[in-house]
Design a protein around this motif. Structure first.
Motif, PDB file in Angstrom:
ATOM      1  N   ALA A 144       5.225  34.436   0.936  1.00  0.00           N
ATOM      2  CA  ALA A 144       5.752  34.412  -0.428  1.00  0.00           C
ATOM      3  C   ALA A 144       7.105  35.101  -0.557  1.00  0.00           C
ATOM      4  O   ALA A 144       7.797  34.902  -1.564  1.00  0.00           O
ATOM      5  N   LYS A 145       7.496  35.879   0.447  1.00  0.00           N
ATOM      6  CA  LYS A 145       8.711  36.686   0.298  1.00  0.00           C
ATOM      7  C   LYS A 145       9.732  36.504   1.407  1.00  0.00           C
ATOM      8  O   LYS A 145      10.921  36.697   1.181  1.00  0.00           O
ATOM      9  N   GLU A 146       9.298  36.139   2.616  1.00  0.00           N
ATOM     10  CA  GLU A 146      10.224  36.131   3.747  1.00  0.00           C
ATOM     11  C   GLU A 146      10.084  34.858   4.580  1.00  0.00           C
ATOM     12  O   GLU A 146       8.978  34.356   4.777  1.00  0.00           O
ATOM     13  N   GLY A 147      11.237  34.376   5.088  1.00  0.00           N
ATOM     14  CA  GLY A 147      11.243  33.314   6.078  1.00  0.00           C
ATOM     15  C   GLY A 147      10.879  31.944   5.552  1.00  0.00           C
ATOM     16  O   GLY A 147      10.427  31.779   4.423  1.00  0.00           O
ATOM     17  N   TYR A 148      11.089  30.931   6.411  1.00  0.00           N
ATOM     18  CA  TYR A 148      10.778  29.547   6.072  1.00  0.00           C
ATOM     19  C   TYR A 148       9.630  28.996   6.913  1.00  0.00           C
ATOM     20  O   TYR A 148       9.318  27.817   6.852  1.00  0.00           O
ATOM     21  N   VAL A 149       9.011  29.823   7.753  1.00  0.00           N
ATOM     22  CA  VAL A 149       7.937  29.345   8.617  1.00  0.00           C
ATOM     23  C   VAL A 149       6.739  28.922   7.774  1.00  0.00           C
ATOM     24  O   VAL A 149       6.309  29.646   6.872  1.00  0.00           O
ATOM     25  N   CYS A 150       6.192  27.738   8.075  1.00  0.00           N
ATOM     26  CA  CYS A 150       5.056  27.203   7.322  1.00  0.00           C
ATOM     27  C   CYS A 150       3.909  26.876   8.266  1.00  0.00           C
ATOM     28  O   CYS A 150       4.125  26.414   9.388  1.00  0.00           O
ATOM     29  N   ARG A 151       2.695  27.102   7.798  1.00  0.00           N
ATOM     30  CA  ARG A 151       1.502  26.693   8.528  1.00  0.00           C
ATOM     31  C   ARG A 151       0.923  25.468   7.863  1.00  0.00           C
ATOM     32  O   ARG A 151       0.651  25.475   6.666  1.00  0.00           O
ATOM     33  N   GLN A 152       0.715  24.393   8.636  1.00  0.00           N
ATOM     34  CA  GLN A 152       0.163  23.169   8.084  1.00  0.00           C
ATOM     35  C   GLN A 152      -1.354  23.284   7.977  1.00  0.00           C
ATOM     36  O   GLN A 152      -2.025  23.675   8.924  1.00  0.00           O
ATOM     37  N   ILE A 153      -1.884  22.930   6.798  1.00  0.00           N
ATOM     38  CA  ILE A 153      -3.318  23.050   6.526  1.00  0.00           C
ATOM     39  C   ILE A 153      -4.038  21.719   6.664  1.00  0.00           C
ATOM     40  O   ILE A 153      -5.119  21.632   7.246  1.00  0.00           O
ATOM     41  N   THR A 154      -3.482  20.651   6.105  1.00  0.00           N
ATOM     42  CA  THR A 154      -4.100  19.316   6.200  1.00  0.00           C
ATOM     43  C   THR A 154      -3.070  18.329   6.726  1.00  0.00           C
ATOM     44  O   THR A 154      -1.856  18.589   6.705  1.00  0.00           O
ATOM     45  N   SER A 155      -3.536  17.162   7.175  1.00  0.00           N
ATOM     46  CA  SER A 155      -2.622  16.144   7.705  1.00  0.00           C
ATOM     47  C   SER A 155      -3.231  14.758   7.532  1.00  0.00           C
ATOM     48  O   SER A 155      -4.450  14.591   7.465  1.00  0.00           O
ATOM     49  N   GLY A 156      -2.356  13.755   7.434  1.00  0.00           N
ATOM     50  CA  GLY A 156      -2.772  12.373   7.443  1.00  0.00           C
ATOM     51  C   GLY A 156      -3.467  11.869   6.199  1.00  0.00           C
ATOM     52  O   GLY A 156      -4.080  10.804   6.218  1.00  0.00           O
ATOM     53  N   SER A 157      -3.382  12.585   5.108  1.00  0.00           N
ATOM     54  CA  SER A 157      -4.058  12.166   3.875  1.00  0.00           C
ATOM     55  C   SER A 157      -3.117  12.325   2.688  1.00  0.00           C
ATOM     56  O   SER A 157      -1.937  12.650   2.854  1.00  0.00           O
ATOM     57  N   GLN A 158      -3.639  12.089   1.496  1.00  0.00           N
ATOM     58  CA  GLN A 158      -2.905  12.309   0.252  1.00  0.00           C
ATOM     59  C   GLN A 158      -3.496  13.533  -0.424  1.00  0.00           C
ATOM     60  O   GLN A 158      -4.403  13.430  -1.243  1.00  0.00           O
ATOM     61  N   ASP A 159      -3.011  14.715  -0.057  1.00  0.00           N
ATOM     62  CA  ASP A 159      -3.549  15.990  -0.541  1.00  0.00           C
ATOM     63  C   ASP A 159      -2.512  16.711  -1.390  1.00  0.00           C
ATOM     64  O   ASP A 159      -1.324  16.737  -1.048  1.00  0.00           O
ATOM     65  N   TYR A 160      -2.964  17.344  -2.464  1.00  0.00           N
ATOM     66  CA  TYR A 160      -2.038  18.039  -3.355  1.00  0.00           C
ATOM     67  C   TYR A 160      -2.806  19.039  -4.215  1.00  0.00           C
ATOM     68  O   TYR A 160      -4.023  19.177  -4.102  1.00  0.00           O
ATOM     69  N   SER A 161      -2.083  19.760  -5.082  1.00  0.00           N
ATOM     70  CA  SER A 161      -2.647  20.768  -6.000  1.00  0.00           C
ATOM     71  C   SER A 161      -3.434  21.857  -5.276  1.00  0.00           C
ATOM     72  O   SER A 161      -4.566  22.180  -5.656  1.00  0.00           O
ATOM     73  N   PRO A 162      -2.873  22.495  -4.235  1.00  0.00           N
ATOM     74  CA  PRO A 162      -3.609  23.556  -3.538  1.00  0.00           C
ATOM     75  C   PRO A 162      -3.661  24.843  -4.357  1.00  0.00           C
ATOM     76  O   PRO A 162      -2.695  25.216  -5.020  1.00  0.00           O
ATOM     77  N   VAL A 163      -4.807  25.518  -4.302  1.00  0.00           N
ATOM     78  CA  VAL A 163      -4.969  26.804  -4.985  1.00  0.00           C
ATOM     79  C   VAL A 163      -6.032  27.615  -4.246  1.00  0.00           C
ATOM     80  O   VAL A 163      -7.073  27.090  -3.866  1.00  0.00           O
ATOM     81  N   TYR A 164      -5.759  28.891  -4.012  1.00  0.00           N
ATOM     82  CA  TYR A 164      -6.719  29.762  -3.337  1.00  0.00           C
ATOM     83  C   TYR A 164      -7.911  30.077  -4.230  1.00  0.00           C
ATOM     84  O   TYR A 164      -7.777  30.197  -5.463  1.00  0.00           O
ATOM     85  N   SER A 165      -9.080  30.246  -3.612  1.00  0.00           N
ATOM     86  CA  SER A 165     -10.213  30.841  -4.320  1.00  0.00           C
ATOM     87  C   SER A 165      -9.874  32.300  -4.596  1.00  0.00           C
ATOM     88  O   SER A 165      -9.000  32.884  -3.956  1.00  0.00           O
ATOM     89  N   THR A 166     -10.559  32.902  -5.556  1.00  0.00           N
ATOM     90  CA  THR A 166     -10.216  34.277  -5.946  1.00  0.00           C
ATOM     91  C   THR A 166     -10.452  35.283  -4.830  1.00  0.00           C
ATOM     92  O   THR A 166      -9.787  36.320  -4.775  1.00  0.00           O
ATOM     93  N   ASN A 167     -11.383  34.993  -3.906  1.00  0.00           N
ATOM     94  CA  ASN A 167     -11.613  35.901  -2.775  1.00  0.00           C
ATOM     95  C   ASN A 167     -10.805  35.495  -1.543  1.00  0.00           C
ATOM     96  O   ASN A 167     -10.951  36.095  -0.476  1.00  0.00           O
ATOM     97  N   MET A 168      -9.983  34.465  -1.669  1.00  0.00           N
ATOM     98  CA  MET A 168      -9.060  33.999  -0.637  1.00  0.00           C
ATOM     99  C   MET A 168      -9.747  33.478   0.622  1.00  0.00           C
ATOM    100  O   MET A 168      -9.136  33.402   1.683  1.00  0.00           O
ATOM    101  N   THR A 169     -11.000  33.094   0.530  1.00  0.00           N
ATOM    102  CA  THR A 169     -11.686  32.510   1.684  1.00  0.00           C
ATOM    103  C   THR A 169     -11.481  30.997   1.766  1.00  0.00           C
ATOM    104  O   THR A 169     -11.698  30.402   2.822  1.00  0.00           O
TER     105      THR A 169
END
Length: 331
Positions: A144-169
């Motif tokens: 959220a604060k540094e760098g442009y490095v990204c980790r890919q979570i999903t691939s090959g689909s139509q995915d959007y509107s990501p949001v963490y659960s409140t416990n971040m699991t």
């Protein structure tokens, strides 16, 4: 970049229904900041035209139907000192962050081609976002604060509107498959994907194994539902035969639900369909319309103390250019 181009960038994934037969809306006056029905609210513009704030596209079929892109493209930092938004610059769409306590420009947070939507993690350390790439839409996570490095979570689909659960699991998100959209989750610890139920715009309920989301009914109107994915209980909490509702977000104190709804402006023979901001108790009672301006008010989010609501609107602009606005919440 003009406002029309900024709108087009946000249409890379279609989550509307019934596109056929849309026509250009009648011209309306955006230039005033507020209208008499909003006299109890104070409106303050947060950005300038130079910030190139993206405006979710709205499609109207005369006075018969209105649909809009409901993805979340605003969020406030966990400390409440910054607001993140999507900005269209140099033929790309990226996340920019503005300090709410200082005047001036914004800091670019991602260096991608076509970011569609995003949200902060509850601890403020990460931003998860979706990006359109090569005919698919994929979920990523970045610092959220540094760098442009990204980790890919999903691939090959139509995915959007990501949001963490409140416990971040988990990271909840919507996946479009053919003409249906459903809520999925990504398990942060073991990388497993799970599917729950139909819907879009997921937002977690604090201290419960549940989320609120948007669903279309048989008549094509969007409703807001609460889904308990532990017990399997599904409850419709916001519905109206004449309106659609999307983009639900629960207030920091857990008492209020903030969302976008369709509305109608009438004067004599003139009728204009519009998008406005609404609130209700989390059980669906005491629903109240907060904005009445002829401009489209979209993508609302709470301030971290729950005293204000930030949203995107063309209000106050003779050219209809979108900016981020803040209004007080007096309930």
């Amino acid at each position: 970049m003009n406002n029309k181009v900024k709108q087009i960038i946000l249409t890379s994934i279609c989550i509307f229904t019934g596109f056929g037969g849309y026509i250009q809306a009648q011209q309306v006056d955006y230039s005033v900041v507020s209208v008499p029905e909003e006299s109890s609210n104070q409106f303050i513009r947060i950005t300038s035209d130079a910030d190139c704030v993206c405006m979710p596209i709205v499609k109207r079929n005369g006075n018969k139907r209105i649909d809009w892109l409901s993805n979340r493209i605003l969020d406030t930092s966990t400390d409440g000192q910054h607001i993140a938004y999507l900005s269209a610059r140099n033929n790309t769409t990226n996340i920019f962050i503005k300090d709410l306590n200082k005047q001036g420009g914004s800091v670019q947070r991602t260096n991608r081609s076509a970011v569609l939507d995003f949200s902060y993690s509850p601890d403020g350390k990460y931003i998860c976002f979706s990006e359109t790439r090569g005919g698919t839409n994929q979920i990523f996570r970045t610092d959220a604060k540094e760098g442009y490095v990204c980790r890919q979570i999903t691939s090959g689909s139509q995915d959007y509107s990501p949001v963490y659960s409140t416990n971040m699991t988990q990271i909840f998100f919507a996946r479009q498959e053919l003409k249906s959209v459903s809520i999925w989750s990504y398990n942060v610890q073991n990388n497993f994907l799970s599917t729950f139920t139909s819907g879009m715009n997921p937002y977690p309920v604090k201290s419960e194994q549940a989320f609120v989301c948007t669903r279309p009914n048989a008549a094509g109107k969007s409703e807001i539902w609460k889904i308990n994915y532990h017990t399997g209980t599904e409850e419709c909490i916001i519905s109206d035969p004449e309106r659609s509702f999307t983009s639900p977000i629960i207030s920091p104190d857990g008492k209020w639900l903030l969302f976008v709804g369709s509305s109608k402006i009438t004067s004599g023979t003139f009728t204009y369909l519009n998008t406005d901001i609404f609130v209700a108790r989390t059980d669906g009672t005491d629903m109240t319309q907060l904005t009445y301006h002829a401009a489209d008010d979209l993508s609302p989010v709470w301030s971290r103390d729950g005293k204000y609501i930030y949203f995107i609107s063309q209000r106050g602009s003779t050219s209809g250019t979108a900016n981020i606005w803040r209004m007080n919440f007096n309930y």
